[in-house]
Motif scaffolding. Structure first.
Motif, short mmCIF file in Angstrom:
data_model
loop_
_atom_site.label_atom_id
_atom_site.label_comp_id
_atom_site.label_asym_id
_atom_site.label_seq_id
_atom_site.Cartn_x
_atom_site.Cartn_y
_atom_site.Cartn_z
N SER A 83 0.81 -1.22 0.00
CA SER A 83 0.00 0.00 0.00
C SER A 83 0.84 1.27 0.00
O SER A 83 0.34 2.35 -0.31
CB SER A 83 -0.93 0.02 1.22
OG SER A 83 -0.18 -0.05 2.43
N THR A 84 2.14 1.16 0.34
CA THR A 84 3.02 2.34 0.35
C THR A 84 4.33 2.00 -0.33
O THR A 84 4.75 0.84 -0.38
CB THR A 84 3.32 2.81 1.80
OG1 THR A 84 4.11 1.81 2.47
CG2 THR A 84 2.03 3.05 2.57
N PHE A 85 5.02 3.04 -0.81
CA PHE A 85 6.31 2.80 -1.44
C PHE A 85 7.36 2.43 -0.41
O PHE A 85 8.35 1.77 -0.75
CB PHE A 85 6.76 4.04 -2.22
CG PHE A 85 7.95 3.77 -3.10
CD1 PHE A 85 7.81 3.08 -4.30
CD2 PHE A 85 9.23 4.17 -2.72
CE1 PHE A 85 8.90 2.81 -5.10
CE2 PHE A 85 10.32 3.91 -3.52
CZ PHE A 85 10.16 3.23 -4.72
N THR A 86 7.15 2.81 0.84
CA THR A 86 8.08 2.39 1.89
C THR A 86 8.11 0.88 1.99
O THR A 86 9.18 0.28 2.19
CB THR A 86 7.66 3.00 3.24
OG1 THR A 86 7.70 4.42 3.15
CG2 THR A 86 8.59 2.55 4.35
N GLU A 87 6.95 0.23 1.84
CA GLU A 87 6.89 -1.23 1.87
C GLU A 87 7.64 -1.82 0.69
O GLU A 87 8.31 -2.86 0.82
CB GLU A 87 5.44 -1.69 1.87
CG GLU A 87 4.66 -1.29 3.12
CD GLU A 87 3.19 -1.61 3.03
OE1 GLU A 87 2.55 -1.72 4.08
OE2 GLU A 87 2.67 -1.74 1.89
N VAL A 88 7.54 -1.17 -0.47
CA VAL A 88 8.31 -1.63 -1.64
C VAL A 88 9.80 -1.53 -1.37
O VAL A 88 10.56 -2.49 -1.60
CB VAL A 88 7.93 -0.79 -2.89
CG1 VAL A 88 8.80 -1.21 -4.08
CG2 VAL A 88 6.46 -0.93 -3.22
N SER A 89 10.23 -0.39 -0.87
CA SER A 89 11.65 -0.17 -0.60
C SER A 89 12.18 -1.18 0.40
O SER A 89 13.28 -1.73 0.23
CB SER A 89 11.88 1.25 -0.07
OG SER A 89 11.48 2.21 -1.02
N THR A 90 11.40 -1.43 1.46
CA THR A 90 11.85 -2.37 2.49
C THR A 90 11.98 -3.78 1.92
O THR A 90 12.98 -4.47 2.19
CB THR A 90 10.85 -2.37 3.66
OG1 THR A 90 10.78 -1.05 4.21
CG2 THR A 90 11.29 -3.34 4.75
N ALA A 91 11.00 -4.21 1.15
CA ALA A 91 11.04 -5.57 0.58
C ALA A 91 12.22 -5.74 -0.35
O ALA A 91 12.90 -6.78 -0.34
CB ALA A 91 9.73 -5.85 -0.15
N VAL A 92 12.51 -4.73 -1.16
CA VAL A 92 13.63 -4.81 -2.09
C VAL A 92 14.97 -4.73 -1.36
O VAL A 92 15.90 -5.49 -1.62
CB VAL A 92 13.53 -3.69 -3.14
CG1 VAL A 92 14.81 -3.61 -3.99
CG2 VAL A 92 12.31 -3.92 -4.04
#
Length: 439
Positions: free
Chosen positions: A206-215
């Motif tokens: 739901s947020t780009f922070t979650e994308v960054s963390t996963a990557v």
């Protein structure tokens, strides 16, 4: 065009400061008149009068230097004893200052039976009058923060991809690809600008922070990314490239180890950047932000003399100034000019100017509550002390005490004024000689 934009930014800050001061003095004026106090003058600024108009018993005007303001209320202090009105000052410089202050105060009184005076008001009314000025600055700050956060919004990275890099540069300082750079995992996997990431490894995003963390947490590990493209879902597999990046602390500053060396960590990177949009916050966010700022400013206000000293030392020695150090109005105006002239969308510049002006009003609110004369907090302290004396006398059935004669504190007020002028001069010179810059 940059010069014109810079000048516009400076002018907007000066006008914003003048409006803040005008509202501050209105905060004193309205309750003073409501409670029947005779107000002789309402002035915005200091120095020569540029414009004034008398309405009823009060004169309203603008002065040349927009660095403050005042209202002139009758009987801020009790009248001088009859012997003091005709006697000569003894005891030197400070005794003369006390007598001069009493004489100036006596000039605002119509006679010994004058009832429309500040010092005869009940304690709570005196506190309301003096608190009204800082309160207006707080209200203005809340309004500005609300416009900024709920009207314009906060820049937020969304889960929609704005661009996909062609490669992962071996040197993190480079922005262009060379033949030896490996292809970016996102480009290899087929991700495109406009794709909306909705899940990674089966977990909804739901947020780009979650994308960054996963990557970031999956260097050299295969992950599955689900994107929404043209109303259709696509699942793509990619392996984030492992790169070394410097570690930052909670404040966003480079972290160092026990030996003082920069800390680095191996993280994953795929080569995408997000679409950034203004996201409007709840209407109460403005008040919450103002409260947070008040707490932060109150926590450091007692360090102001030390901070000003350090700023002066940095200026004399040619060192770079503390970015979190104090600024004068000159410094704030320069930053406003830089913001206005910045190569950024107009909405970003408006947001930065609103934030700067709101923060300035928070500083005015907190600083004016410092319990030292001639600041509003000093007058509030005098009124409260008068109230304590009256309650004490009533509890122990003593004779009603005389009103507190704050003219006796004129020497202390003089020292405070000199200190404020000195600190202001240091900051202004530092802002001219060793200015703080956003860029």
């Amino acid at each position: 065009m940059e010069v014109i934009a810079f000048i516009i930014g400076v002018v907007l800050m000066v006008v914003g400061l003048a409006v803040s001061i005008a509202l501050h003095e209105i905060g004193h004026l309205v309750p003073a008149k409501k409670f029947g106090v005779r107000v002789g003058q309402y002035m915005v600024g200091f120095g020569p009068t540029l414009w004034s108009k008398r309405k009823g018993e009060s004169e309203y005007g603008l002065k040349a230097i927009p660095l403050g303001g005042y209202i002139s209320m009758a009987g801020m202090y009790p009248p001088s004893p009859h012997s003091a009105r005709t006697g000569r000052a003894g005891g030197g410089f400070f005794a003369t200052m006390v007598q001069d202050a009493r004489a100036a105060n006596d000039e605002t009184l119509v006679g010994d039976d004058d009832q429309r005076v500040f010092y005869q008001l009940p304690v709570y009314k005196r506190v309301i009058i003096m608190l009204g000025g800082p309160f207006m600055n707080l209200v203005l700050a809340i309004v500005l923060f609300t416009i900024l956060l709920s009207g314009i919004g906060v820049q937020t990275a969304t889960t929609t991809i704005a661009s996909v890099s062609e490669c992962i540069p071996a040197d993190s300082t480079r922005t262009e690809c060379v033949d030896s750079d490996p292809a970016a995992p996102a480009a290899q996997a087929g991700l495109q600008a406009g794709d909306e990431i909705i899940a990674i490894n089966g977990a909804e995003i739901s947020t780009f922070t979650e994308v960054s963390t996963a990557v970031r947490d999956a260097p050299d590990e295969r992950i599955e990314v689900v994107v929404l493209r043209d109303d259709a879902e696509y699942t793509m597999a990619l392996t984030p490239a492992a790169v070394e990046r410097q570690v930052v602390d909670a404040d966003g500053l480079p972290a160092v180890d026990a030996n003082g060396e920069p800390e680095v960590a191996v993280v994953g990177i795929v080569g995408i950047s997000p679409v950034v949009e203004f996201e409007r916050q709840p209407v109460w966010s403005g008040a919450q932000t103002a409260a947070t700022n008040v707490s932060a400013v109150a926590g450091i206000i007692w360090q102001l003399p030390v901070k000003v000293w350090e700023t002066g030392v940095d200026t004399v020695t040619g060192q770079e100034r503390d970015p979190d150090g104090p600024l004068s109005v000159v410094g704030a105006s320069v930053i406003a000019g830089e913001v206005a002239a910045a190569d950024a969308p107009i909405l970003n510049r408006v947001s930065a100017l609103l934030s700067l002006l709101a923060s300035l009003n928070i500083a005015l609110f907190v600083f004016n509550l410092v319990p030292l004369l001639p600041l509003d907090g000093g007058h509030i302290a005098v009124a409260l002390w008068d109230g304590v004396k009256r309650v004490w006398a009533k509890l122990f059935r003593l004779a009603p005490p005389k009103p507190v004669d704050a003219t006796k504190l004129v020497p202390v007020t003089f020292v405070v004024v000199v200190a404020l002028i000195a600190m202001g001069a240091v900051l202004i010179l530092s802002d001219l000689i060793n200015p703080m810059s956003l860029f």
